[in-house]
Scaffold this active site. Sequence first.
Site, PDB file in Angstrom:
ATOM      1  N   GLN A   1     -16.222  29.239   9.446  1.00 13.38           N
ATOM      2  CA  GLN A   1     -16.772  30.544   9.100  1.00 13.38           C
ATOM      3  C   GLN A   1     -16.461  31.589  10.180  1.00 13.38           C
ATOM      4  OE1 GLN A   1     -18.293  27.651   8.522  1.00 13.38           O
ATOM      5  NE2 GLN A   1     -19.740  27.782   6.820  1.00 13.38           N
TER       6      GLN A   1
ATOM      7  N   LYS B   1       0.858  -1.186   0.000  1.00 11.18           N
ATOM      8  CA  LYS B   1       0.000   0.000   0.000  1.00 11.18           C
ATOM      9  C   LYS B   1       0.891   1.232   0.000  1.00 11.18           C
ATOM     10  CE  LYS B   1      -4.551   0.818   0.593  1.00 11.18           C
ATOM     11  NZ  LYS B   1      -5.530  -0.009  -0.150  1.00 11.18           N
TER      12      LYS B   1
ATOM     13  N   ARG C   1     -12.112  18.972  17.476  1.00 11.74           N
ATOM     14  CA  ARG C   1     -11.631  18.401  16.220  1.00 11.74           C
ATOM     15  C   ARG C   1     -10.292  19.025  15.860  1.00 11.74           C
ATOM     16  NH1 ARG C   1     -15.335  21.073  11.295  1.00 11.74           N
ATOM     17  NH2 ARG C   1     -14.910  23.244  11.815  1.00 11.74           N
TER      18      ARG C   1
ATOM     19  N   HIS D   1      -9.808  18.397   5.941  1.00 10.39           N
ATOM     20  CA  HIS D   1     -10.343  17.525   6.993  1.00 10.39           C
ATOM     21  C   HIS D   1      -9.324  16.486   7.458  1.00 10.39           C
ATOM     22  CE1 HIS D   1     -14.115  19.349   5.861  1.00 10.39           C
ATOM     23  NE2 HIS D   1     -13.957  18.935   4.622  1.00 10.39           N
TER      24      HIS D   1
END
Lengths: 275, 275, 275, 275
Positions: free
Chosen positions: D212, D12, D169, D240
Amino acid sequence: MPITLAANNYGKSRVRVLKVTRHADRHDVAELTVNVQFEGDFDAVHLSADNSNVLPTDTMKNTVHALAKTWSGDQIEEFGRQLIAHFLRENPQVSRVRIEIAQTAWTRMAQSAFLRGSDEKRTSFVTGARDGIAIESGIENLIVMKTAGSAFEGYQKDRYTTLKETTDRVFATAITARWTYRSAEVPFGPCWQQARAAILKTFVDRDSPSVQYTAYAMGEAVLDAVPEILQIRLSLPNKHCLLIDMAPFGLDNPNEIFVPTDEPHGLIEVTVQRT
Amino acid sequence: MPITLAANNYGKSRVRVLKVTRHADRHDVAELTVNVQFEGDFDAVHLSADNSNVLPTDTMKNTVHALAKTWSGDQIEEFGRQLIAHFLRENPQVSRVRIEIAQTAWTRMAQSAFLRGSDEKRTSFVTGARDGIAIESGIENLIVMKTAGSAFEGYQKDRYTTLKETTDRVFATAITARWTYRSAEVPFGPCWQQARAAILKTFVDRDSPSVQYTAYAMGEAVLDAVPEILQIRLSLPNKHCLLIDMAPFGLDNPNEIFVPTDEPHGLIEVTVQRT
Amino acid sequence: MPITLAANNYGKSRVRVLKVTRHADRHDVAELTVNVQFEGDFDAVHLSADNSNVLPTDTMKNTVHALAKTWSGDQIEEFGRQLIAHFLRENPQVSRVRIEIAQTAWTRMAQSAFLRGSDEKRTSFVTGARDGIAIESGIENLIVMKTAGSAFEGYQKDRYTTLKETTDRVFATAITARWTYRSAEVPFGPCWQQARAAILKTFVDRDSPSVQYTAYAMGEAVLDAVPEILQIRLSLPNKHCLLIDMAPFGLDNPNEIFVPTDEPHGLIEVTVQRT
Amino acid sequence: MPITLAANNYGKSRVRVLKVTRHADRHDVAELTVNVQFEGDFDAVHLSADNSNVLPTDTMKNTVHALAKTWSGDQIEEFGRQLIAHFLRENPQVSRVRIEIAQTAWTRMAQSAFLRGSDEKRTSFVTGARDGIAIESGIENLIVMKTAGSAFEGYQKDRYTTLKETTDRVFATAITARWTYRSAEVPFGPCWQQARAAILKTFVDRDSPSVQYTAYAMGEAVLDAVPEILQIRLSLPNKHCLLIDMAPFGLDNPNEIFVPTDEPHGLIEVTVQRT
């Protein structure tokens, strides 16, 4: 002077989707990259951290995937229109939606096999020393996809294995090949054409139980077709097209809608030779 | 423990060259990117700053250009062999030469016009608001080249102008086009095909006294061919192919050997519409 | 409905220029990529192949180079303004000029040596078999430039050599290095930091009579500084900065204004080891 | 002559992983791209479509993710060694494992905020017509990440929403900004430095309830800090970093191990101005 929010827009970019339409006599494919942008009543999110009007960009992505299911697969303009109708209907806070779609050019090779317009190269590697010369030839970036006849089953599993076995997957790759000759005096042009044709014919005609099996079969086919070639090395990235789980949307997805991905990718390499 | 030079190699990478072979009835083109690497007796340059054995990589580049002139333009393997024979013969200090060549795939459209295998896209831009929808369609990255019928003369000159006027240049570009329709209910697929065909036909059939003239002619041809299209914007980078001055090598170069370049490039944009 | 030219603009994109300002105590560098676009009275070129109003984009490029000579080298906004003043004054047919400039971030390491903000990587290559493990570490894409102390003279010349000898050139490269260790139990982090520091110190402090000499010196310095390292391979592309001939513009150019180029590039590789 | 499988390897490539180590007083980050390659007893998969010895490359990817959890986050060489030990122990059919790791350079700005070595640019856009000049300045590709103080909650949900709300996050972006001035006579250099500093300070110091909100706050901070700036437009892709679900591996993942992604990405744009 007071400071104000003069303009704003937000959305999701580079949403990729592959739609395979399975007709009785052939498959059609549409590979798209979609950008979505919203304008509207979003002052609160910018000014007071109130996200209640914000449809997440992740939902935009899911919507592109879900609506790709009901889209005909024909005109991208229609798909854009359907996305806009959906987003305006479901989001009263949105005043303007912009959809950009770029469709990749896939050319049919067979009922369910396709060749991509790509920056393919013919290559050569020539090395000379005082005592002789060695010549290799090759192909770079020959991009193909097949939507039937590819499976991957019966593999080893361990505690980290989550991949599901499949009898029917999409197989997309960008082939690099490179080979040596019996001698430095061969008809290079015809050899190259025959090698390329043998690689493509194997990809199209033979079922693929694994990328390894297909890579070896390609090498074998080249050696069968071109007596001048002594050894060939093939390198096949497995450019995974991931089947999208549409159960959360209340839809089934019988091998129709995929996410094409560039990374991570499998990489399978074989060397096949006469002995 | 003493420190030694265990291995070394040097050369020039990404030497680009375009060879146009001018037959009576057609042109052939070969666009190559060449890497050259030498191994040999180069200890002195590394250890004592004695450059006397070093053939400059700039000379390697010039040699690729010069030998492209005498090469047949057919098999890249032969070109690699000719480069190696030259370098080994002229450079006794070199024990090993490695040549890598990648040839770009150009497909003939006409006697002296070519289409490149490229990552061409069909595009669409759809914008919807509460009071209506606007649809645009387009093409991205349609790469073409013509080796006859392109000139650039009679332009303005000032103290910084060094460009020479020419009645015969190579014209290569990667076309982006984007158009609007009379209505949102048109046959998008056929319109796209007709627009693309009109652009290519103009490029192939019409002489080009400037990129501007060709860009306008393409727009006009699309509007003539596709009544549904109201306005079209075309963006044509001029991907200059520079004629190589071979006088320093004692060779003439009657529009045969060029350096294709990516930067800087001209950028010509026009909008053509019905009024 | 008649067809008309609704809008047009043209210019040159990706004009690269490096300005070296030679102060008594230090050099300053400004590396720019410039786009130029004109609008104005250009109907004739589009409609009747009359190029007399067209300043060639090649002249725009030359103008960027020439005006970089008189620009202070400080604010890119001033350079944009000077280009616009020139183009509007000299070209009455032009109504609007647009200049876009992007300046690369170079950080000073010394009086005349610079480090570029870049996507540098720390790398590792670990190979394990049933009988043992091999560990290599490295650096990728460490981009540096020195504007003094680099020469290239006394090299071999043949009939294809046009390069001029120089005692003072700009030397820019993107270093890749990779090394092996005495054992698999070394302090990898400190070794990496010391190796990187030794490479940079060599680049900054040592004069460069050739890229080969510098590459070897870097390898030697790493082995001197880091006893745990046994062997190192360095790969240095020579990202040529070409001195612009300004004689056609009536200007001299004493090593001040260069064109940075990406292709073709030299590629120099050495392996240095303890024996 | 019979045809044989002379060599093979598979694995991979481009497995990406971000590890955030949460110390009491700071976060450490390690962003890696990993390639895995196996050699061993794989004849049957190539020759007889027997996949029983094949550990899927998808499992290799999962293993990289899972072992990133137990790795210290310090030396990539150790991580390579741990991967090899695991793969050789669990896969008797494998004779040789090769791991390549490239680590991205992140520089600490604060306890949990980081700046990436990147090809950042200072930009300027100058437009001149017969009646005046307009000057804009900007920044391109300022890449930053924060691992604390970023949330996304309370957003709109519909039938296609699958995103989970989060109070914590990773927020990674590549900032593009562009602004106009009160006049054409301002100190461009200091204004640029102050604008860049205000953008970074906002990113570091302020909690982010949405991209935002952060984008607007950056614009406001620039206008507060630099009186010469009249209007600023910011464009923030949301690159992300996806939290990996490790439940299938029997591991929990309390915001430690992520997959950084390039596509699809959110794109948030605001214009903030004085009124």
